[in-house]
Design a protein around this motif. Structure first.
Motif, PDB file in Angstrom:
ATOM      1  N   LEU A  32     -57.667 -41.694  -0.066  1.00  0.00           N
ATOM      2  CA  LEU A  32     -56.767 -42.090   1.019  1.00  0.00           C
ATOM      3  C   LEU A  32     -55.913 -40.925   1.493  1.00  0.00           C
ATOM      4  N   ASP A  33     -56.397 -39.700   1.256  1.00  0.00           N
ATOM      5  CA  ASP A  33     -55.596 -38.522   1.602  1.00  0.00           C
ATOM      6  C   ASP A  33     -55.272 -38.463   3.097  1.00  0.00           C
ATOM      7  N   ASP A  34     -56.266 -38.742   3.947  1.00  0.00           N
ATOM      8  CA  ASP A  34     -56.039 -38.650   5.395  1.00  0.00           C
ATOM      9  C   ASP A  34     -54.995 -39.657   5.861  1.00  0.00           C
ATOM     10  N   SER A  35     -55.131 -40.892   5.411  1.00  0.00           N
ATOM     11  CA  SER A  35     -54.184 -41.919   5.837  1.00  0.00           C
ATOM     12  C   SER A  35     -52.806 -41.679   5.228  1.00  0.00           C
ATOM     13  N   HIS A  36     -52.761 -41.147   3.999  1.00  0.00           N
ATOM     14  CA  HIS A  36     -51.471 -40.837   3.393  1.00  0.00           C
ATOM     15  C   HIS A  36     -50.774 -39.713   4.156  1.00  0.00           C
ATOM     16  N   HIS A  37     -51.567 -38.781   4.667  1.00  0.00           N
ATOM     17  CA  HIS A  37     -50.999 -37.703   5.487  1.00  0.00           C
ATOM     18  C   HIS A  37     -50.386 -38.277   6.770  1.00  0.00           C
ATOM     19  N   VAL A  38     -51.049 -39.262   7.366  1.00  0.00           N
ATOM     20  CA  VAL A  38     -50.494 -39.933   8.549  1.00  0.00           C
ATOM     21  C   VAL A  38     -49.163 -40.585   8.211  1.00  0.00           C
ATOM     22  N   PHE A  39     -49.110 -41.249   7.072  1.00  0.00           N
ATOM     23  CA  PHE A  39     -47.867 -41.899   6.636  1.00  0.00           C
ATOM     24  C   PHE A  39     -46.736 -40.886   6.471  1.00  0.00           C
ATOM     25  N   GLU A  40     -47.047 -39.773   5.813  1.00  0.00           N
ATOM     26  CA  GLU A  40     -46.007 -38.771   5.559  1.00  0.00           C
ATOM     27  C   GLU A  40     -45.542 -38.093   6.841  1.00  0.00           C
ATOM     28  N   GLU A  41     -46.460 -37.878   7.783  1.00  0.00           N
ATOM     29  CA  GLU A  41     -46.121 -37.167   9.009  1.00  0.00           C
ATOM     30  C   GLU A  41     -45.511 -38.079  10.077  1.00  0.00           C
ATOM     31  N   ASP A  42     -46.026 -39.307  10.203  1.00  0.00           N
ATOM     32  CA  ASP A  42     -45.657 -40.146  11.344  1.00  0.00           C
ATOM     33  C   ASP A  42     -45.033 -41.491  10.984  1.00  0.00           C
ATOM     34  N   GLY A  43     -44.993 -41.826   9.685  1.00  0.00           N
ATOM     35  CA  GLY A  43     -44.291 -43.042   9.295  1.00  0.00           C
ATOM     36  C   GLY A  43     -45.197 -44.249   9.085  1.00  0.00           C
TER      37      GLY A  43
END
Length: 299
Positions: free
Chosen positions: A21-32
């Protein structure tokens, strides 16, 4: 109707340990959170790629084809996702035909509080804080820290455990940390016939032993190994402790401080559990590795 879980070996795994889930976790960290939710919903029909714990889960579930129906393995999913964003995770489970039917989606909260309710003997996660909470509540737990380690080619499911602070308590390791190797060796010789107290993974090792007992010793689909930095004469207390617990370990490797990695590769470990971050870092590129943040080395 609900089925009983008391006689099962129940293993809990987080969604980020089961799938990548690295890609989606990156979205969470960057954009909420809102962007993350939209990202997951838009891709809920797109299967996630396997994570570090995926090969182990596959092998665990495959055991049920050889085990008696009264003594099975169950894998439970524990996730910080909501059920809405978690739909992609369940769709991925179905895509890979994993027999996982129970789950807790906790909407941003830590899922550790459901571990005992599900009757779990082991919790695997990528969140160190959740792992620590599980250990504090008496459940064997580890943070998966592997870096692309592939699955073992063996049909057997092979577990490897460090000894002190994992299978055993850290009472001996405290002596080593405080007073050095010579004092540790003398202390262990003096207490050779006094069983060590159990560590956080003793109940899980005992549960594996119960599964093994359903088969003749040479036919069990599970194999266990103790891979420890101890050497003679500190070996005797370990052997006598396992004898007192009536728990069988298939292989015991006393390394006297040697690097464990090549021995783990030779053993073809599916997963290795150790409390020492250094040992985990060395093993993790080659073997699926779980860091157990327990004992004096992690204070």
């Amino acid at each position: 109707m609900p089925s009983e879980i008391n006689d099962k070996l129940v293993v809990a795994i987080s969604s980020r340990a089961l799938f990548n889930l690295d890609d989606s976790h990156h979205v969470f960290e960057e954009d909420g959170l809102q962007a993350y939710s939209e990202y997951q919903v838009a891709r809920e029909e797109e299967p996630l790629t396997p994570g570090e714990g995926f090969p182990l889960v596959q092998k665990l579930l495959r055991l049920n084809g050889t085990l008696d129906p009264s003594c099975q393995v169950e894998v439970v999913l524990l996730s910080r996702n909501s059920a809405d964003t978690g739909l992609r995770i369940f769709n991925s489970i179905q895509h890979y035909e994993l027999d996982i039917t129970r789950a807790a989606f906790c909407g941003g909260e830590s899922p550790w509080r459901y571990i005992n309710a599900f009757g779990c003997k082991l919790f695997l996660s990528s969140e160190a804080q959740d792992v620590r909470r599980a250990l504090d509540n008496g459940v064997a737990a580890a943070t998966l820290v592997s870096r692309g380690a592939g699955a073992s080619e063996s049909e057997l499911l092979r577990f490897a455990f460090d000894g002190d602070a994992v299978v055993f308590s850290d009472e001996a390791e405290q002596v080593y940390k405080r007073d050095g190797l010579e004092a540790f060796t003398a202390s262990e010789q003096a207490a050779a016939r006094e069983p060590l107290r159990g560590g956080p993974f003793k109940p899980f090792l005992a549960a594996l032993h119960r599964l093994q007992q359903a088969f003749p010793p040479t036919e069990a689909p599970i194999r266990t190994a103790l891979v420890t930095a101890r050497s003679a004469p500190a070996h005797e207390r370990v052997i006598r402790t396992l004898r007192a617990w009536n728990i069988r370990i298939d292989e015991s490797i006393f390394l006297g401080g040697l690097n464990k990695t090549e021995f783990l590769r030779a053993y073809q470990a599916d997963v290795f559990f150790d409390d020492q971050q250094t040992h985990c870092d060395l093993a993790s590129p080659h073997v699926a590795t779980g860091h157990v943040p327990h004992g004096v080395a992690n204070r």
